[in-house]
Structure formats: structure tokens, C-alpha cells
Design an enzyme around this catalytic site. Structure first.
Site, PDB file in Angstrom:
ATOM      1  CG  ASP A  43     -45.347 -65.292   7.046  1.00 30.39           C
ATOM      2  OD1 ASP A  43     -45.197 -66.163   6.179  1.00 30.39           O
ATOM      3  OD2 ASP A  43     -46.436 -64.994   7.548  1.00 30.39           O
TER       4      ASP A  43
ATOM      5  CE  LYS B 158     -40.182 -70.827   8.499  1.00 25.95           C
ATOM      6  NZ  LYS B 158     -41.064 -69.703   8.865  1.00 25.95           N
TER       7      LYS B 158
ATOM      8  N   GLY C  24     -44.636 -70.433   2.323  1.00 22.22           N
ATOM      9  CA  GLY C  24     -44.153 -69.729   1.145  1.00 22.22           C
ATOM     10  C   GLY C  24     -42.840 -69.069   1.486  1.00 22.22           C
ATOM     11  CG  HIS C  25     -39.605 -70.796   2.711  1.00 20.99           C
ATOM     12  ND1 HIS C  25     -38.874 -71.890   3.082  1.00 20.99           N
ATOM     13  CD2 HIS C  25     -40.438 -70.532   3.736  1.00 20.99           C
ATOM     14  CE1 HIS C  25     -39.263 -72.275   4.292  1.00 20.99           C
ATOM     15  NE2 HIS C  25     -40.214 -71.477   4.696  1.00 20.99           N
TER      16      HIS C  25
ATOM     17  CD  GLN D 267     -46.534 -73.856   8.146  1.00 21.01           C
ATOM     18  OE1 GLN D 267     -46.215 -74.937   8.589  1.00 21.01           O
ATOM     19  NE2 GLN D 267     -46.713 -73.664   6.849  1.00 21.01           N
TER      20      GLN D 267
END
Ligand code: IMP
Length: 426
Positions: free
Chosen positions: A18, A21, A45-46, A226
Site C-alpha cells: 500500500d 506503487k 489493490g492499486h 504488496q
């Protein structure tokens, strides 16, 4: 970061995930011809904000938001087919054309419904605080040599045999774990039948695609998910994810040799967060934790869970610099610290009167440490409009200088907000 000598760059998280990225990949993808995801799956989750709106991408590389970039889901990813297609449909609904720009490795393993049930069963006893997306069980099947790969969809008869054995095994494990739910072969055969016609046209030898692209002088971005401290080898085991999130995993998971990689950018938040269980040594006191969480919008992009929040931990980042071979850092969310009058930074740990300069291996040891803080002066001014280092308040620059010095890698980018343009190239 791309230049005449740098054609292949890895972007990794250098804390507990988180770090932002997605935004960095989105910005760097402008100069990339190919963006490749190489590990993890729908646990990631981006979040990327563009003129077209906010996108939360779990499995499709965020490079997809650039019209000409080719996006690849590499062999190291465990692919959840239904959520993959849901993401794809959502992109197309918002006007992002993906036709001819998206490939999936034929060697990638599939995450199937029984993996999710087994993930839930595992959490009953192990309490890792997983995302519940079936990631661990899918990698277990891969290493256990009974996984289902994308290419297996080409041979329905053989696939039926594998699925029958796996469903049977999963049901026995669910019973052992005291779970009420059971899975069925019929459900899995129906899933395979439904997804095969959509996924097989995208399936390719993606390692070859990346190899040829590099050979032909194209620029490739390898997008990690991650963070280093969630790496199954280097992270806070067992409170980790089930893949190699560090840069070494990029070669394996993209299907290229390590010598093809020219640079590794580590993304770090200007502070630290963690979602899921396991130690977080620099956790802030309740009031300031809540402030960081609210200002930073620190809720999981995949699960919505509140993230634990604390101060920048130089041991974590120094460790990430070492195990990833980071050649540069991107510091994100500097703006979240704008209102604090002072900002602590952990420079060492202390345990039983002894000073530690490096990350200990055991979680029990990490749980016992007390961070040694250095307190830097806050800047108490908005940084959101800064586009060069010179635009930043003096104290913010001093903060970044100290972060760089303690981490041991040069800062290449600083991000001061969620929008694309809120980034400083150093
Ligand atoms: P899993 O990857 O779902 O098995 O979860 C294992 C651990 O990794 C849990 O602590 C999760 O919260 C954490 N995790 C997995 N994916 C992410 C991510 O994208 N960001 C932050 N933490 C993650």
C-alpha cells in the site's frame, strides 16, 4: 527512470504494501512499452486517479490506463478469473480500450473457488489476517504440483481429472477444519467452461514476449504487488503473503533472467502502514494514528479494512533497500504529514537495553523491540502544490534528506497527492 542504459525497471513496495506503487507505475508507464505484473493476485489493490475517474485495479497492471501500453499478467501471478474479467469490463465501461493490449501468461496459475474456502478455513486457526482471496492456497497448490494453469483450459478432459482430485481434497480439508461449506466439481467445470473462451485468446508465452520486447529495444516496467516485509522469504513470517514480493521475484514471475533488469525502484510512504496481522514497531499513539489514517485515507483497497498507521521506520526501508537491491526510492504521501508539528522517524530498535540496527528474523523478536526515534520538525504547510524540490518547505526537504540518508538509496520521486501531476521528479 528509463534512459539509454535503463530499459527494464522493477517497481516494488518497500514496506508492508500500500505504498502507492499504482501511482508510480501509472506515471512511469508513460515511458514504458510493456507493464508486467509478476506475483500476487487479487489480494493487491492499486488505486489510480486520472481524468477518467478513480480506478482500483487488482490484477490488471495499472499501465492499462495509458492508451498504447501493452500489459501482461506474468507466470508468477495467481489469477482469479472472475474478478479479472470484472475489472476488464469496468475498464471498458469507462472507455479504456484493452483490445490487443492485454496478455496473460499461459503458465499463470488460476485461483479457484475452493482456494477461497481453504483460505477462510486456514484463517480459523492461523489468523494471518489474509485478504481472503485464496492466494495462499493457490500458491500451495502450485508448489504442491497440483495447480491449474491457464494453459490447462485448453484440455478440458485432463482438466476435469485435476479438478475432481482437487475438489475432493479441498472438501476433505474443509471437513478437517470444521467448516460447513463444501465445494463441487460441477461448479468448477462450469467456471472453466465459462472462462476458457475469454481467457485463452489472451494466453501467451509472456516470458517470450518480454524477452523479445527487450531485445527489440522496448522499455519494460515490472510491477510488484504488496511489499518487501510481506515477502514469504524476507518478510515478517508467518505474517506475510505467499509470494516473493521482492525484486528477485520479478525475474522469476515475469519469465526473464535477472540480468535483464537494469534498475529497481522501491516505493515507500513517508510514514508506515500495515493491514492484516503481525508486528508494526512504529505504530503511532491512538490520536496520531487516527489522524494519519484519516488524512491518508488508510483503508484497504481490497478489503476496506482500516490500516494500522505509524512513523517511518528506517530499519524496514534499509532492509528493503538491501534485499531488493534498490537503485532508487519513491517517497509517497508526503502531504499526509503536512499538519504535524513534529515527525518522528525510527532510526534503530532497542530490546533489553541492546541497540539493533537491522531487522530481526523472528516476529516475536520484532514484537519485543522499542523503536528509537529521532524527532524532526514538521513543516505545517501544504505540499500539495509542489512540483519541484525547491517548492517544498525547508523542513520537508530536511525530512526527505534524512529519510534518504537513513535508507541508503537515492530518492528519485516524491509524491504529494493522489493525482498524476502531484509528483516531483528529483
Ligand atoms: P494474502 O496475501 O491475502 O494471503 O494475505 C497475507 C497478508 O498480506 C495479510 O496480512 C494481508 O493483509 C497482506 N496483504 C496482501 N495483499 C496486500 C496488499 O496489496 N497490501 C497490503 N497488504 C496486503
Amino acid at each position: 527512470m528509463f534512459d539509454g542504459k535503463t530499459a527494464c525497471i522493477v517497481v516494488v513496495g518497500a514496506q508492508w504494501g500500500d505504498e502507492g506503487k499504482g501511482k508510480l507505475v501509472d506515471v512511469l508507464a508513460e515511458g514504458a512499452d510493456l507493464v508486467v505484473r509478476y506475483q500476487g493476485g487479487a489480494n493487491a489493490g492499486h488505486t489510480v486517479v486520472t481524468e477518467a475517474g478513480e480506478f482500483i485495479l487488482h490484477q490488471i497492471p495499472s499501465g492499462i490506463l495509458h492508451g498504447r501500453t501493452i500489459c501482461v499478467v506474468g507466470n508468477g501471478v495467481v489469477l482469479d478469473p472472475d474478478t479479472f474479467f470484472a475489472e476488464l469490463d469496468a475498464l471498458e465501461q469507462k472507455g479504456i480500450a484493452v483490445q490487443g493490449r492485454l496478455y496473460v501468461s499461459e503458465r499463470a496459475h488460476l485461483v479457484l473457488p475452493y482456494h477461497k474456502l481453504l483460505d477462510a478455513a486456514g484463517e480459523k486457526s492461523q489468523k494471518i489476517g489474509t485478504t481472503g482471496r485464496g492466494i495462499g492456497p493457490a500458491y500451495e497448490d502450485k508448489i504442491g504440483r497440483r495447480g491449474v494453469r491457464v494453459s490447462d483450459l485448453r484440455d478440458p478432459a485432463a482438466l476435469e481429472g485435476t479438478l475432481a482430485a482437487n475438489v475432493d481434497r479441498a472438501n476433505r480439508l474443509l471437513q478437517l477444519a470444521g467448516m460447513e461449506e463444501r465445494t463441487s466439481l460441477a461448479e468448477h467445470l462450469a467456471l472453466a467452461e465459462r472462462i476458457a473462451p475469454r481467457i485463452l485468446p489472451l494466453a501467451a508465452d509472456t516470458g517470450l514476449l518480454v524477452y523479445r520486447s527487450l531485445r527489440d529495444g522496448r522499455r519494460v516496467l515490472l510491477e510488484g504487488a504488496q511489499g518487501a516485509l510481506l515477502d514469504v522469504d524476507h518478510g515478517t513470517y508467518p505474517f506475510v503473503t505467499s509470494s516473493n514480493t521482492t525484486a528477485g521475484g520479478a525475474a522469476v514471475g515475469a519469465g526473464i533472467g535477472p540480468t535483464a533488469i537494469d534498475g529497481v525502484l522501491g516505493v515507500v510512504k513517508a510514514y508506515t502502514t500495515r493491514v492484516g496481522n503481525g508486528p508494526l514497531p512504529t505504530l503511532a499513539d491512538d490520536a496520531r494514528e487516527e489522524l494519519l489514517r484519516q488524512l491518508g485515507g488508510e483503508f484497504g483497497a481490497t478489503t476496506g479494512r482500516p490500516r494500522r498507521c505509524g512513523w517511518f521506520d528506517a530499519l524496514v526501508v534499509r532492509y528493503a533497500v538491501r534485499v531488493n537491491g534498490l537503485t532508487g526510492l519513491a517517497v509517497t504521501k508526503l502531504d499526509v504529514l503536512d499538519t504535524f508539528d513534529e515527525v518522528p522517524v525510527a532510526v534503530a530498535y532497542e530490546v533489553d537495553g541492546e541497540r539493533l540496527e537491522e531487522m530481526p528474523c523472528e516476529v516475536r523478536a520484532l514484537e519485543a523491540v522499542q523503536p528509537v526515534y529521532e524527532t524532526l520538525k514538521g513543516w505545517q504547510r501544504s505540499t500539495a502544490e509542489a512540483r519541484t524540490l525547491a517548492d517544498l518547505p525547508r523542513q520537508a526537504r530536511a525530512y526527505l534528506d534524512r529519510v534518504e540518508e537513513l535508507s541508503g538509496a537515492p530518492i528519485r520521486y516524491v509524491s504529494v497527492g493522489t493525482h498524476r501531476e502531484q509528483i516531483i521528479a528529483v
